[in-house]
Motif scaffolding. Structure first.
Motif, PDB file in Angstrom:
ATOM      1  N   LEU A 270       0.883  -1.253  -0.080  1.00 44.28           N
ATOM      2  CA  LEU A 270       0.109   0.153   0.030  1.00 44.28           C
ATOM      3  C   LEU A 270       1.024   1.321   0.031  1.00 44.28           C
ATOM      4  O   LEU A 270       0.550   2.158  -0.510  1.00 44.28           O
ATOM      5  CB  LEU A 270      -0.842   0.113   1.137  1.00 44.28           C
ATOM      6  CG  LEU A 270      -2.022  -1.038   1.212  1.00 44.28           C
ATOM      7  CD1 LEU A 270      -2.833  -0.896   2.421  1.00 44.28           C
ATOM      8  CD2 LEU A 270      -2.978  -0.754   0.124  1.00 44.28           C
ATOM      9  N   LYS A 275      -0.850   4.858  -1.471  1.00 41.44           N
ATOM     10  CA  LYS A 275      -1.963   4.608  -0.616  1.00 41.44           C
ATOM     11  C   LYS A 275      -1.945   5.210   0.634  1.00 41.44           C
ATOM     12  O   LYS A 275      -2.595   5.743   1.480  1.00 41.44           O
ATOM     13  CB  LYS A 275      -2.636   3.445  -0.445  1.00 41.44           C
ATOM     14  CG  LYS A 275      -3.193   3.189  -1.824  1.00 41.44           C
ATOM     15  CD  LYS A 275      -4.438   3.663  -2.273  1.00 41.44           C
ATOM     16  CE  LYS A 275      -4.934   2.893  -3.372  1.00 41.44           C
ATOM     17  NZ  LYS A 275      -6.119   3.758  -3.689  1.00 41.44           N
ATOM     18  N   LEU A 276      -0.503   5.320   1.495  1.00 45.00           N
ATOM     19  CA  LEU A 276      -0.380   5.687   2.884  1.00 45.00           C
ATOM     20  C   LEU A 276       1.230   5.512   3.142  1.00 45.00           C
ATOM     21  O   LEU A 276       1.937   5.072   2.272  1.00 45.00           O
ATOM     22  CB  LEU A 276      -1.023   4.633   3.874  1.00 45.00           C
ATOM     23  CG  LEU A 276      -0.668   3.018   3.598  1.00 45.00           C
ATOM     24  CD1 LEU A 276       0.712   2.679   3.864  1.00 45.00           C
ATOM     25  CD2 LEU A 276      -1.929   2.179   4.378  1.00 45.00           C
ATOM     26  N   LEU A 296      -2.090   8.506   6.514  1.00 47.95           N
ATOM     27  CA  LEU A 296      -2.991   8.443   5.370  1.00 47.95           C
ATOM     28  C   LEU A 296      -3.014   9.711   4.749  1.00 47.95           C
ATOM     29  O   LEU A 296      -2.411  10.604   5.154  1.00 47.95           O
ATOM     30  CB  LEU A 296      -4.592   8.004   6.269  1.00 47.95           C
ATOM     31  CG  LEU A 296      -4.440   6.658   6.874  1.00 47.95           C
ATOM     32  CD1 LEU A 296      -5.798   6.519   7.720  1.00 47.95           C
ATOM     33  CD2 LEU A 296      -4.436   5.507   5.806  1.00 47.95           C
ATOM     34  N   THR A 301      -9.792  10.613   4.693  1.00 45.41           N
ATOM     35  CA  THR A 301      -9.588   9.412   4.549  1.00 45.41           C
ATOM     36  C   THR A 301      -9.249   8.730   5.855  1.00 45.41           C
ATOM     37  O   THR A 301      -9.842   7.538   6.292  1.00 45.41           O
ATOM     38  CB  THR A 301      -8.109   8.982   3.962  1.00 45.41           C
ATOM     39  OG1 THR A 301      -8.303   9.724   2.817  1.00 45.41           O
ATOM     40  CG2 THR A 301      -8.063   7.402   3.661  1.00 45.41           C
ATOM     41  N   ARG A 302      -8.784   9.550   6.919  1.00 45.84           N
ATOM     42  CA  ARG A 302      -8.637   8.982   8.203  1.00 45.84           C
ATOM     43  C   ARG A 302      -9.829   8.639   9.065  1.00 45.84           C
ATOM     44  O   ARG A 302      -9.969   7.529   9.531  1.00 45.84           O
ATOM     45  CB  ARG A 302      -7.678   9.860   9.000  1.00 45.84           C
ATOM     46  CG  ARG A 302      -7.526   9.153  10.595  1.00 45.84           C
ATOM     47  CD  ARG A 302      -6.486   9.989  11.276  1.00 45.84           C
ATOM     48  NE  ARG A 302      -7.173  11.270  11.836  1.00 45.84           N
ATOM     49  CZ  ARG A 302      -6.345  12.242  12.605  1.00 45.84           C
ATOM     50  NH1 ARG A 302      -5.321  11.926  13.004  1.00 45.84           N
ATOM     51  NH2 ARG A 302      -7.158  13.243  12.978  1.00 45.84           N
ATOM     52  N   VAL A 305     -11.609   5.511   7.483  1.00 46.80           N
ATOM     53  CA  VAL A 305     -10.941   4.126   7.791  1.00 46.80           C
ATOM     54  C   VAL A 305     -11.174   3.846   9.362  1.00 46.80           C
ATOM     55  O   VAL A 305     -11.683   2.846   9.659  1.00 46.80           O
ATOM     56  CB  VAL A 305      -9.212   4.329   7.782  1.00 46.80           C
ATOM     57  CG1 VAL A 305      -8.562   3.070   8.280  1.00 46.80           C
ATOM     58  CG2 VAL A 305      -8.847   4.576   6.177  1.00 46.80           C
ATOM     59  N   THR A 371      -6.349  -2.727   4.753  1.00 45.07           N
ATOM     60  CA  THR A 371      -6.331  -2.920   3.568  1.00 45.07           C
ATOM     61  C   THR A 371      -7.594  -2.641   2.557  1.00 45.07           C
ATOM     62  O   THR A 371      -7.438  -1.788   1.619  1.00 45.07           O
ATOM     63  CB  THR A 371      -5.592  -4.335   3.107  1.00 45.07           C
ATOM     64  OG1 THR A 371      -4.445  -4.331   4.236  1.00 45.07           O
ATOM     65  CG2 THR A 371      -5.132  -4.334   1.744  1.00 45.07           C
ATOM     66  N   VAL A 374      -8.612   1.299   3.090  1.00 46.61           N
ATOM     67  CA  VAL A 374      -7.740   1.953   2.268  1.00 46.61           C
ATOM     68  C   VAL A 374      -7.767   1.780   0.701  1.00 46.61           C
ATOM     69  O   VAL A 374      -7.744   2.906  -0.140  1.00 46.61           O
ATOM     70  CB  VAL A 374      -6.273   1.850   2.668  1.00 46.61           C
ATOM     71  CG1 VAL A 374      -5.323   2.474   1.781  1.00 46.61           C
ATOM     72  CG2 VAL A 374      -5.798   2.308   4.068  1.00 46.61           C
ATOM     73  N   LYS A 375      -8.137   0.963   0.425  1.00 44.55           N
ATOM     74  CA  LYS A 375      -8.498   0.651  -1.308  1.00 44.55           C
ATOM     75  C   LYS A 375      -9.734   0.924  -1.781  1.00 44.55           C
ATOM     76  O   LYS A 375     -10.000   1.249  -2.889  1.00 44.55           O
ATOM     77  CB  LYS A 375      -8.355  -0.730  -1.350  1.00 44.55           C
ATOM     78  CG  LYS A 375      -6.869  -1.430  -1.465  1.00 44.55           C
ATOM     79  CD  LYS A 375      -6.823  -2.895  -1.851  1.00 44.55           C
ATOM     80  CE  LYS A 375      -5.354  -3.180  -2.028  1.00 44.55           C
ATOM     81  NZ  LYS A 375      -5.303  -4.868  -2.264  1.00 44.55           N
TER      82      LYS A 375
END
Ligand SMILES: *Cc1c(COP(=O)(O)O)cnc(C)c1O
Length: 376
Positions: A270, A275-276, A296, A301-302, A305, A371, A374-375
């Motif tokens: 990732l 992505k991170l 992130l 995004t954080r 997640v 995973t 994040v995707k």
């Protein structure tokens, strides 16, 4: 439910607490306190270790020992726990916040010199996630400007920098045994004294401003009030608990590193795909797997997640609200210039569950759900 933290027990805690009770000495500075203090003196090589009831208390002692007076400035990162600053503010000191490095999230040593003024009295470094600050550069600056260095090594047990244990390099250092740290006793801490000139006064401050320690060693003939101080000793019950943990410190570190390494391998791809970002450990640093964090892309995004993980009953958390942006930080301290990295990291950092007794299934589930999240 996978909590963010679960205090882990090594097995001998109750046994040692029973021994403390049988010893008939439950207040501070008994057999178990001495065992713990000797452990730090021999493993870390400090001149003297004094157990305290918290790292916060040890930082307060450090502020007294550094002789911080109203108006004195103390340099520190803004990206840290409040106690790093509070201890000095209690003495009238003014925290001067310096930005962190984008890789280790430790104080940026290249920005310290610009923050020094004639009022500067101390440099406080925080070894974030048990990864050392760039201590050679920091000690060099401190020497050139005759500044005292205090290591907030609350997270730094069993870590090192160029083979030197964290807590062995500053004039003073502090550790935490709060239940969220690697080695615990509920609430607890230690002050490590590397500068022998500070040793006698440290003992007096520790013993409520009295010369009790010197009295018991037969060095003075009465025990009296000689300086400011407070009640900083933990009870023998806490020290007994801590001793069981210290005996297992290496095993605890190994187990944590094993989990840390699994996370690190799992998230490599990732990171490669942008992505991170994963934690960075400089070559000269041996770390203790205190925290596994991810950086992130942004705050949205954080939040996403965290919520995604919550749906799978996985608790992930973030910290810190930068001190220079907090109400008390604005009132009592000031930022030295802009702190762009601090501002940015505090929005993006996510801490994953990491505790000794995590099962393989739990570790695998955290990896899979992060995973997936994040995707998305
Ligand atoms: C945990 C922590 C503290 C406070 O420790 P206590 O033992 O809870 O007082 C101080 N500084 C840092 C960097 C910490 O992580």
């Amino acid at each position: 439910m996978i909590p963010f933290n679960k205090p882990s027990i090594t097995g001998n805690e109750l046994n040692y607490i029973s021994q403390a009770i049988a010893n008939g000495h439950l207040s501070g500075n008994g057999e178990f306190t001495k065992k713990c203090q000797h452990f730090f003196e021999s493993k870390i090589g400090c001149y003297k270790a004094l157990l305290t009831h918290s790292c916060t208390a040890a930082l307060e002692m450090a502020a007294i020992l550094a002789n911080i007076q109203p108006g004195d400035e103390v340099i520190m990162p803004s990206y840290t726990f409040v106690s790093t600053a509070n201890a000095f503010v209690l003495r009238g000191g003014i925290p001067v916040f310096v930005d962190i490095r984008p890789d280790t999230l430790n104080i940026d040593e290249s920005k310290i010199e610009a923050a020094i003024t004639p009022q500067t009295k101390a440099i406080i470094v925080v070894h974030y996630a048990g990864v050392s600050c760039e201590m050679d550069s920091i000690m060099d600056i401190a020497q050139r400007y005759q500044q005292i260095v205090i290591e907030d090594a609350a997270q730094g047990i069993a870590s090192s920098y160029k083979n030197k244990p964290l807590g062995s390099m500053g004039d003073l250092a502090t550790m935490s045994f709060h239940e969220t740290k690697n080695v615990i006793c509920g609430e607890g801490g230690a002050l490590l004294i590397n500068n022998p000139l500070l040793c006698d006064r440290a003992e007096i401050i520790w013993e409520k401003g009295t010369n009790r320690s010197q009295f018991f060693r037969g060095m003075v003939d009465k025990y009296t009030w000689v300086d400011i101080g407070s009640s900083y000793l933990p009870s023998e019950i806490n020290a007994a608990f801590l001793w069981a943990q210290l005996e297992a410190a290496e095993l605890i570190t190994q187990k944590r590193k094993n989990i840390w390494q699994q996370y690190h391998q799992a998230f490599a791809e990732l990171e490669f795909n942008g992505k991170l970002h994963r934690p960075f450990i400089p070559n000269e640093c041996e770390h203790n797997a205190h925290i596994y964090y991810l950086l992130l892309p942004d705050l949205e995004t954080r939040n996403f997640v965290i919520d995604y993980l919550k749906n799978f009953s996985i608790q992930a958390v973030f910290h810190y609200v930068p001190l220079h942006l907090s109400p008390a930080g604005k009132k009592y301290g000031r930022a030295c210039k802009e702190l762009p990295i601090t501002d940015n990291v505090s929005d993006r950092l996510l801490r994953l569950p990491l505790w000794v007794d995590m099962t393989q299934e739990e570790i695998a589930l955290v990896i899979k759900v992060v995973t997936d999240a994040v995707k998305v």
